[in-house]
Design an enzyme around this catalytic site. Structure first.
Site, PDB file in Angstrom:
ATOM      1  N   CYS A 172      14.986 -17.616 -99.062  1.00 54.30           N
ATOM      2  CA  CYS A 172      14.843 -18.052 -97.676  1.00 54.30           C
ATOM      3  C   CYS A 172      14.165 -19.416 -97.575  1.00 54.30           C
ATOM      4  O   CYS A 172      14.762 -20.430 -97.882  1.00 54.30           O
ATOM      5  CB  CYS A 172      14.141 -16.984 -96.848  1.00 54.30           C
ATOM      6  SG  CYS A 172      14.356 -17.236 -95.061  1.00 54.30           S
ATOM      7  N   HIS A 220      17.644 -12.213 -96.913  1.00 59.11           N
ATOM      8  CA  HIS A 220      16.570 -11.378 -97.451  1.00 59.11           C
ATOM      9  C   HIS A 220      17.190 -10.149 -98.108  1.00 59.11           C
ATOM     10  O   HIS A 220      17.498  -9.162 -97.436  1.00 59.11           O
ATOM     11  CB  HIS A 220      15.613 -10.961 -96.338  1.00 59.11           C
ATOM     12  CG  HIS A 220      14.722 -12.066 -95.876  1.00 59.11           C
ATOM     13  ND1 HIS A 220      13.410 -12.167 -96.252  1.00 59.11           N
ATOM     14  CD2 HIS A 220      14.967 -13.137 -95.082  1.00 59.11           C
ATOM     15  CE1 HIS A 220      12.862 -13.237 -95.704  1.00 59.11           C
ATOM     16  NE2 HIS A 220      13.801 -13.845 -94.979  1.00 59.11           N
ATOM     17  N   GLU A 223      15.848  -7.951 -99.722  1.00 56.33           N
ATOM     18  CA  GLU A 223      14.938  -6.815 -99.626  1.00 56.33           C
ATOM     19  C   GLU A 223      14.919  -6.186 -98.246  1.00 56.33           C
ATOM     20  O   GLU A 223      14.328  -5.113 -98.060  1.00 56.33           O
ATOM     21  CB  GLU A 223      13.517  -7.272 -99.998  1.00 56.33           C
ATOM     22  CG  GLU A 223      12.846  -8.175 -98.990  1.00 56.33           C
ATOM     23  CD  GLU A 223      13.339  -9.620 -98.992  1.00 56.33           C
ATOM     24  OE1 GLU A 223      12.846 -10.416 -98.167  1.00 56.33           O
ATOM     25  OE2 GLU A 223      14.224  -9.955 -99.806  1.00 56.33           O
TER      26      GLU A 223
END
Length: 668
Positions: free
Chosen positions: A547, A635, A637
């Site tokens: 990011c 992202h 995650e």
């Protein structure tokens, strides 16, 4: 035959409290739909830090103000509000019907004064937060508070007791309904009553549970309807708002629980004047309950995300300190067991914890001033006028119960929204957007073979045992990243960006996300990311950037970085990652562009790598890769990243030089 009230003598503590002159500390609690009211009294002490809360074998009720966020190094207005503790020496349980019979029959007279921030002024704050904060990469969502104010000449005990009874009768769906009066010499008495819908954190038998609630259906004056709730459940803004706070609380669960956490739900929580959507998060932990509270200060549903920068944004836009709004009550109770076996039998008592968030609460201040704080969650789709209405709706349940605003004709309409046709299906449909990894129980010790959708470690995995430094840039998504890397068999640890001393020792360095403008090299975090990218690349050591760090890497590689036309905060995108489609959650306001590469300085080691770009249909880079280097905009995650773990597995294998990269193509 109707049931007669118990004789007053059967509830001597409640009677003593109701007859007191205000000098006796007390708490009245009805917890999550219970059939009894818990009555507590004892001594009042103040603590400086959460770790100072005295757990010496007796129950303790702590009232934690928002200023305690300073314990985590966050920026807050420090109003000196005390962390006040009621050390419980006496208690009794009173059947609900008996309590209602004993409490004052109607709320004490109070004069409404209105909101401290007028509607048009609050709408202006909303616009500024959207434009100047979300629009400049400060974060995904932020909660800004205002207060409804009034005054009364009534004494504290009858005021709080009458408020408590009114809330018991008129509010539904509360997690806790409560009244707390905690006077202390030399300071203003802490007096409050509320009906909060939201559990912040519970700990019992080693299981931690959090309960993110977000998205608000404001019931119309005539009462809620099936069409109204279905429209709410299909609203994009309300949907994304909930997933953002789930992501933020899963960061906390990943830091709190070694085996991560899992998502259960969603559910619809119906209250008297509005309804919310919610999830339940759960995992196992051995952390002391006071430390667990510190690690989870404060709920993103009342602050925003990422948490640290949300506190900074709140400080910029809220001119008055919050006091106890968005803090929490915390009831520590001995669970009858001793600490682990290695401790002597006389060792410390183990405590359970039940901590609701302090929202939907009325405060009685010295001099008879009354305040009811309320806030709205501001996201990129927010309409200022709608957020104004949301603060009114959130305060209305308490205000109508206390008689500070009139009750609407439909305020007591009985319509079970969960029983309406299509509601269960609409709730269930939300989980199609979630990553399976975060829905099932997690165990980093599991040794299951990787598959096309849920890779995991194997005994022969080339990733097994590799050391990974995950650098946090003030966004705890890094806790979730570290958990996934550990799940893949590596040994990952998270270190804050300003505490990193060596970026060359580990097998892999992951430079994480964070708020801010990636072009602002005067910012110490951006400068640190730049320096560490160059160090790893120059040394030929594997590096993954995520990011914000991906954007800095792309800029060093010569790709122009600019603000997006519309921020992608909390979006799930089917992204092209080197020719393969992957469902990934995005939280970005800036993006690197696939255009003619800008000439880079001759001494720039990144520019010499000739990184391979991957971009979406708008020309925004989704990823970069080269020898020993990779980056992703999304992202992996996030709870929104259905394919995130598989992409992470592929990229780490690429970086660590393993012979094969599994496909992360989505299964139709």
């Amino acid at each position: 035959m109707s049931r007669l009230p118990h004789p007053a003598a059967q509830h001597p503590l409640l009677d003593r409290i109701l007859a007191s002159d205000g000098s006796l500390p007390f708490a009245l609690l009805r917890r999550h739909g219970g059939t009894e009211v818990e009555v507590l009294t004892g001594d009042v002490v103040d603590a400086d830090l959460l770790r100072d809360i005295p757990l010496d074998g007796a129950p303790v009720l702590a009232v934690v103000p928002f200023r305690q966020a300073r314990e985590r190094g966050f920026t807050v207005h420090d109003d000196g509000a005390p962390l006040r503790c009621l050390l419980v020496h006496e208690s009794e349980r009173v059947p609900l019907s008996d309590a209602l019979a004993a409490l004052p029959p109607r709320p004490v007279a109070a004069e409404p004064l209105g909101f401290d921030i007028p509607d048009d002024e609050y709408a202006g704050i909303v616009r500024r937060v959207i434009d100047d904060e979300i629009g400049q990469g400060a974060g995904a969502n932020f909660v800004v508070m205002r207060r409804f104010e009034g005054r009364t000449s009534a004494a504290p005990v009858p005021t709080l007791a009458s408020w408590f009874r009114a809330l018991l009768l008129h509010e539904v769906g509360s997690y806790w309904t409560f009244a707390v009066h905690a006077p202390a010499p030399g300071t203003e008495a802490l007096s409050m009553a509320g009906a909060t819908p939201e559990r912040h954190l519970t700990l019992h038998d080693g299981v931690a549970r959090m309960n993110p609630i977000s998205g608000t259906y404001r019931h119309p004056a005539s009462g809620p309807t099936r069409d109204g709730v279905l429209g709410f459940l299909s609203d994009t803004k309300e949907n994304e708002e909930l997933f953002m706070v789930v992501d933020e609380e899963m960061k906390m669960m990943s830091a709190l629980c070694p085996d991560g956490g899992r998502i259960v739900g969603p559910y619809l929580k119906q209250m008297a004047r509005l309804s919310h959507t919610e999830y339940l998060l759960e995992g196992r932990t051995t952390v002391d309950p006071r430390e667990a509270l510190r690690l989870t200060m404060f709920a993103p549903t009342v602050t925003g995300s990422p948490m640290e920068n949300a506190c900074t944004v709140i400080t910029r836009h809220e001119v008055r300190p919050r006091g106890y709004y968005s803090g929490f009550l915390a009831l520590f109770e001995p669970d009858g067991a001793r600490a682990p076996a290695e401790l002597a039998s006389s060792g410390p008592t183990r405590y359970s914890l039940d901590a609701p968030i302090l929202i939907r609460t009325a405060y009685l201040h010295d001099g008879g001033r009354v305040s009811v704080p309320a806030g709205a969650t501001l996201v990129r789709h927010s309409v200022p006028e709608h957020e104004v209405a949301e603060t009114r709706a959130k305060a209305a349940g308490v205000l109508t119960s206390l008689g500070l605003v009139p009750r609407g004709a439909g305020a007591d309409a009985v319509v079970d929204l969960n029983a309406q046709a299509g509601v269960a299906e609409a709730l269930s449909a939300r989980n199609r957007q979630l990553a399976e990894f975060w829905v099932r129980p997690q165990d980093t010790a599991t040794t299951t073979a990787p598959s096309a959708t849920t890779p995991g470690p194997t005994e022969l995995s080339p990733l097994a045992g590799r050391s990974v430094l995950v650098v946090d840039h003030e966004d705890q998504f890094t806790a979730m990243l570290a958990h996934q890397l550990n799940h893949l068999g590596m040994n990952a640890r998270v270190v804050r960006w300003d505490a990193v001393t060596d970026v060359l020792a580990d097998d892999l360095v992951v430079l994480g996300p964070g708020p801010g403008d990636p072009r602002d090299h005067a910012n110490p975090r951006i400068a640190a990311i730049t320096r560490r990218i160059q160090e790893r690349v120059t040394a030929g050591r594997p590096l993954l950037a995520v990011c914000l760090s991906h954007q800095v890497l792309a800029g060093l590689a010569g790709f122009p970085v600019r603000p997006l036309t519309s921020p992608r905060q909390g979006l799930r995108i089917d992204a092209d990652v080197f020719g393969t489609t992957a469902a990934v959650g995005y939280y970005n306001t800036f993006g690197a562009r696939l255009t003619t590469i800008v000439a880079a300085a001759a001494d720039n080691p990144v520019a010499r790598l000739a990184l391979e770009p991957s971009a979406d249909a708008d020309g925004v880079l989704t990823a970069l890769r080269g020898p020993g280097v990779a980056s992703v905009q999304g992202h992996l995650e996030s709870v929104l990243s259905a394919d995130g773990l598989t992409v992470l597995d592929a990229l780490t294998r690429h970086l660590l030089g393993t012979p094969a990269e599994p496909s992360w193509a989505r299964t139709p």
